[in-house]
Structure formats: structure tokens, C-alpha cells
Write a protein that holds these residues in place. Structure first.
Motif: not given
Lengths: 254, 344
Positions: B62, B65, B247, B175, B181, B250, B178
Motif C-alpha cells: 500500500n 501505491m 486512488l 480495482l 493495481t 482503490h 493489489i
């Protein structure tokens, strides 16, 4: 207005607050003529140029170019019509190599239109232009950052920037200022050649001796007003010009 | 008589740098490695990290991300900076993209595949239109306006209760997993770095640089710089609005935090630390600023103190940015040359 008048300025005025920087100035310029604008500091010479090129909007009066009213047009439009100018405080694009400075005008809408589809190699055109204004072709100077150029070269670059636009009228705002005697001597023949090739020139200058080798007509401004107009030799003999600008010193033309 | 007055540092290009400057002169594997190596390492690291979920844990995935999100915002900031526009409000772009996709997804049921690209474009158009009237402002004046606009939009949403008001819009389509993504946002980031770098090698991109150096001379060359700046804002907005839209899906939520100041400050810090003007520096900066902030969480209250100190050391120690420093070390070596003075 006669057929070959290229620039006509009619009753042009500009007030900055209460100050009349330019006050009711009129003159005409024929195609291929070279005009010198002289006058003491703060007499409105640079404002005059800013008014013609659209960088400053006039308070009143009109500017005609090829018979067309260009008053109030934005400066980029006026440039693309064919009036190129240099700046008194010439500043290059510091973070680029010298020759890349000329890619900007070579890439302008006007230059691209004139070149048609076949602009060829802009880098090559840039080097060629630099050579024309006196950069040595085989030196490394064109590839150095423009921020490192000595002042004389910055002025030459400024001139090349105008020429890259293939203008019909070239307006030079104190091109000679800050140049040494030898630097001016180096660039004078080039300006004479431009004039002889039929380009219309307007030059604002304080260095009259050199100016009068190029121009065939002069006007003198004082406190924003035109106080004299005519052949350079006549203008410097004018009593008012002597009093307000030249002092007692007599400057002989050419 | 000559006396030795000390030493000065001289920097000289490495031989291999000189040899590989011209792409046609590459002769050996070593030279190819010299050119491709750093790029390859960077891309490989980015591609491998998402696969290490079992080692790093979902938390650091994360973090990557968020890092990529800030990197996109930093790229956007760097482009604006290259045109001479200093943005203190990257959150405007982020929020515009975020709310656009939130609205399209919740109201019309558009899937993220459609909603994210549409929101990227719409958000960029919206932001450009909003900033168009102030494009003639320069420096800090432009910056102050961009600083105010996200706060203004936040209050408008709060007061008029449009777009979910203070509640925001939740329940948006998520999404896919992970890993995918992350790969999408990494790919977009790399494409953006490459695209911007190429843009600035063209004559068109050169006009942007010129506007920053001396806008008056660009006008005198016949360009409508207002129009050029608008194009720059649009191009710069694209990665940022994408980041916002991406995002949002997400988190499956969009709300007032989309205009939070973090999205304005972190990208700026990233570019300043990474080194402006190269785009890759902006990206590297984000990969320091964001993970560092997460890493320091173990220090509790002292976190901000240490964080500030580290950033301070970077800014003072490497004022031209980390990327330019690394590049110089990679391309050049230094040696001390004695300075001799003539004594009269």
C-alpha cells in the motif's frame, strides 16, 4: 496613405497615470526606409516601440501596418504579421545552448508558415543565422549555455532572434548599448546590408554617429512629444534638439 | 615565483560517458550496460516489488501505491515548474480527477475502465479552465492562487452539499487485486516519465522551457504564451488527475480529503529532493519522501522531527537534487588540481 507606406503612426499617446510617456506622435515610414528614433532618457522612445509592437496598449491614436489598423492587436499577432523587435535589456534563454535560443523563433507560427512544409533542419538554420550575425561557425560558442555569453554576443543573438522570423520590419531598441566600440563596428556593416537589402528598420539609439551610418531618416522625442523629424543631419542641427538632447556638443552625421 | 595556494576540484567526464554520448558509438557490452543499466535496475526494482507481497506484507504494498500516486503528482509539478509555473495546489488536480470518477461511477455506473480515463481527461480540462484566467500571473502570485483553489472547492462542496458533501461518495467499484493495481500505476508512472522527457526534447517542448527563462522573448517570437501555458497545465494535469481517479477506486471512496494539503506539499517536497527538470528526479524524490515518512512511524512522536531533519539535510546538502548528484557521480570523476599563484 501612399502605396508603399509600411508603417503609419497617427496621433499615438500613452499615459501612465498622470505621466504622458508618448503624447500625440505621428510619423510615416516607407518600405525599405531606415528610421532612427533619438531623444533623452525617459523621452518615450522605448514606449513608442512597445506601442507599435503591441506590448503596451495606446491610450489613444492608431498604428497602421501595410494599411491595416493593428492598434490593440496582441504582440504575438503583430510579430506574426512581420514586425520583429529586439529588447533593450536583452535576455537570452539562459538554460539552453546558444543555438537552441534561435529554435524558438524558427519554430514560431510565422517562420513555420514561411518555410512551408519543408523547414529542413532547424538546428542547421540556427547555426547559419548565428554565423550571419558574426558567431564563428567552427567555434564551440553556439553550443555553450546562453547564460555564459558575453554581453556583445547576447546582443548579436538578440538580432539573430529577430532575423529568424524573416520580418519585413525590424525594430531594434538600443542594440548598441553596452557594446564596445569594436563590437559596434563589427555589427554596423551587417545593419547597412540589411538596409540595402530593402528591410525596413527602426532603431532607437543614443550612439548617433553609428546610428546615422545606417538610418536615412530620424525623429527626436522629448517628454513624449516629437520635436524634430527629417534627414539625420537636419535633425541634429535643430535648435530644440540641441537644447534638449545634444547640449552644446555638435554631432555630425556619417 | 610560483607558490602553491591550494587545491581546486576538477570534474571530468568518464571515458565511458564520452564514448557512449553518441548512441551510434556503442561498441561493447560494458558500454551498453553503462547506458541501460541504471534504467534497467530502476524498472526491474519497480516490477519485482509487487511480487514480494509475502515478504513485504500488504502494508508496504500500500505504501508503494501511495508512493506512485505522489510520484505522478510530483511529475505533474515538475512539468509546471519547467514552464515557470510554481504550483502550491497539486490537490486541485488530484481532487478533480477523484471527484470526476466518483461521480461517473456512482451516478452513471461507469466501470473504472471507462470512468478513470474519462475522469483523467475531464479533471484535466476542468482544472485547466479554472486556472486559465490566472495563467498570466507569475511566480508566487500564481502559486498563491493554486494554493487557494483546492480549499475553495472543498468549502463549496461542504457548503452546497453537492457530490456527497462532507460525507463524500462511498461504495465505488474496487480495482482488481493489489498486484495488478500496482502494475498499472507503475506502468503509467514510467510512461509519464518517458513521455515528458521526450516532450522536452522536441521543439514544442523547448518553447515551454523558453517561457520559463524569458516569457517576453517568447511573445516577441510570435507565440501566444497564454495558450502555451494552458497546454502545459493540461499536460501536467493528466498524470495528477489520473492519480486522483485511480486512488479513488482503490479506496472505493471519494470525499473532502481528496483536496487535502498532503497532495500539494508531498509532490513539491519530492521534486525538490529528487531534483527538478529531469522528471526521473521527481519520481525518485517521491520514492524517498513517502516511504521515509512511513518508515519513521516507529519513532512515534519524534517522527516529524527526524523527518524534517532528513529533508533539511537533503535540501542543504544537495540543493540541485539527488538525481543530478547521482548522475554527476555516475558520469564524471573528480580530482584535485593544485592552484598555483604567481607571487609578485
Amino acid at each position: 496613405m501612399s502605396q508603399d507606406t509600411i508603417i503609419k503612426v497617427a496621433g499615438l499617446s500613452k499615459n501612465f497615470g498622470g505621466v504622458k510617456a508618448v503624447n500625440g506622435v505621428s510619423f510615416e515610414l516607407k518600405r525599405g526606409e531606415a528610421l532612427g528614433i533619438i531623444g533623452p532618457n525617459g523621452s518615450g522612445k522605448s514606449t513608442m516601440i512597445n506601442l507599435i509592437t503591441g506590448f503596451v496598449k495606446p491610450s489613444s491614436g492608431k498604428v497602421f501596418y501595410n494599411g491595416r489598423d493593428i492598434t490593440g492587436l496582441s504582440p504575438d499577432k503583430i510579430v506574426n504579421l512581420g514586425i520583429a523587435r529586439s529588447f533593450q535589456m536583452a535576455k537570452p534563454f539562459y538554460n539552453m545552448p546558444v543555438y537552441k535560443n534561435l529554435i524558438i523563433p524558427l519554430f514560431s507560427p510565422r517562420a513555420r508558415k514561411l518555410a512551408g512544409g519543408r523547414h529542413g533542419d532547424r538546428d542547421e538554420s540556427a547555426i547559419h543565422l548565428l554565423e550571419e550575425v558574426g558567431f564563428e561557425r567552427d567555434s564551440h560558442i553556439p553550443y555553450k549555455p546562453a547564460g555564459s555569453l558575453p554581453h556583445g554576443y547576447v546582443k548579436r543573438l538578440e538580432l539573430a532572434r529577430c532575423l529568424a522570423l524573416e520580418p519585413d520590419v525590424i525594430i531594434l531598441d538600443e542594440l548598441f548599448s553596452g557594446m564596445s566600440m569594436s563590437e559596434v563596428a563589427g555589427i554596423l556593416p551587417f545593419l547597412e546590408r540589411l538596409r540595402d537589402e530593402g528591410k525596413t528598420l527602426i532603431m532607437v539609439e543614443h550612439r548617433l554617429r553609428e546610428l546615422f551610418r545606417v538610418v536615412d531618416k530620424a525623429i527626436c522625442l522629448n517628454f513624449g512629444e516629437k520635436i524634430a523629424e527629417g534627414a539625420p543631419e537636419e535633425v541634429v542641427q535643430n535648435e530644440e534638439v540641441k537644447k534638449s538632447y545634444l547640449g552644446s556638443e555638435v554631432v555630425s552625421g556619417a | 615565483m610560483r607558490i602553491q595556494a591550494g587545491f581546486r576540484k576538477e570534474r571530468i567526464d568518464r571515458g565511458i560517458k564520452a564514448r557512449t554520448d553518441d548512441i551510434f558509438a556503442i561498441a561493447s557490452c560494458r558500454e551498453i550496460l553503462y547506458l541501460v543499466g541504471p534504467r534497467f535496475l530502476l524498472i526491474a526494482a519497480l516490477l519485482i516489488f509487487p511480487l514480494l507481497k509475502s515478504i513485504t506484507g500488504i502494508y508496504w504494498q500500500n505504501v508503494l501505491m501511495i508512493t506512485a500516486t505522489i510520484a505522478l503528482l510530483a511529475l505533474s509539478w515538475d512539468l509546471l515548474h519547467s514552464v515557470g509555473l510554481v504550483s502550491l495546489g497539486q490537490a486541485l488536480f488530484f481532487g478533480a480527477g477523484a471527484y470526476a470518477t466518483g461521480y461517473l461511477n456512482s451516478k452513471f455506473g461507469w466501470s473504472p475502465v471507462l470512468a478513470i480515463p474519462a475522469a483523467t481527461l475531464l479533471g484535466a480540462l476542468f482544472s485547466t479552465a479554472l486556472l486559465y484566467p490566472v495563467l498570466r500571473l507569475r511566480g508566487i502570485y500564481f502559486g498563491l492562487i493554486t494554493f487557494a483553489v483546492p480549499m475553495l472547492l472543498m468549502r463549496i462542496i461542504e457548503a452546497t452539499k453537492i457530490l456527497g458533501g462532507t460525507e463524500g461518495i462511498s461504495g465505488l467499484t474496487p480495482l482488481p487485486g493489489i498486484t495488478i493495481t500496482l502494475y498499472i500505476i507503475i506502468a503509467v508512472t514510467l510512461v509519464c516519465v518517458y513521455g515528458y522527457q521526450r516532450l522536452f526534447e522536441t521543439d514544442y517542448g523547448l518553447v515551454f522551457k523558453a517561457i520559463r527563462d524569458n516569457d517576453r522573448s517568447v511573445i516577441a517570437a510570435g507565440f501566444n504564451i497564454q495558450l502555451f501555458k494552458a497546454q502545459a497545465v493540461f499536460l501536467a494535469a493528466l498524470p495528477a488527475t489520473f492519480a486522483g481517479a485511480f486512488l479513488t477506486h482503490h479506496y472505493q471512496f471519494v470525499g473532502l480529503p481528496a483536496f487535502a494539503m498532503d497532495y500539494s506539499v508531498l509532490p513539491m517536497a519530492s521534486v525538490i529532493i529528487g531534483g527538478p527538470g529531469s522528471f526521473i528526479g521527481a519520481m525518485l524524490g517521491a520514492f524517498i519522501v513517502v516511504p521515509l515518512s512511513e518508515f519513521l512511524r516507529t519513532f512515534g512522536t519524534l517522527r516529524i522531527v527526524i523527518y524534517s531533519l532528513v529533508l533539511l539535510v537533503f535540501v542543504v546538502g544537495l540543493p540541485q537534487g539527488l538525481f543530478h548528484y547521482l548522475k554527476r557521480k555516475y558520469d564524471q570523476f573528480e580530482r584535485l588540481v593544485p592552484i598555483e599563484e604567481v607571487e609578485k
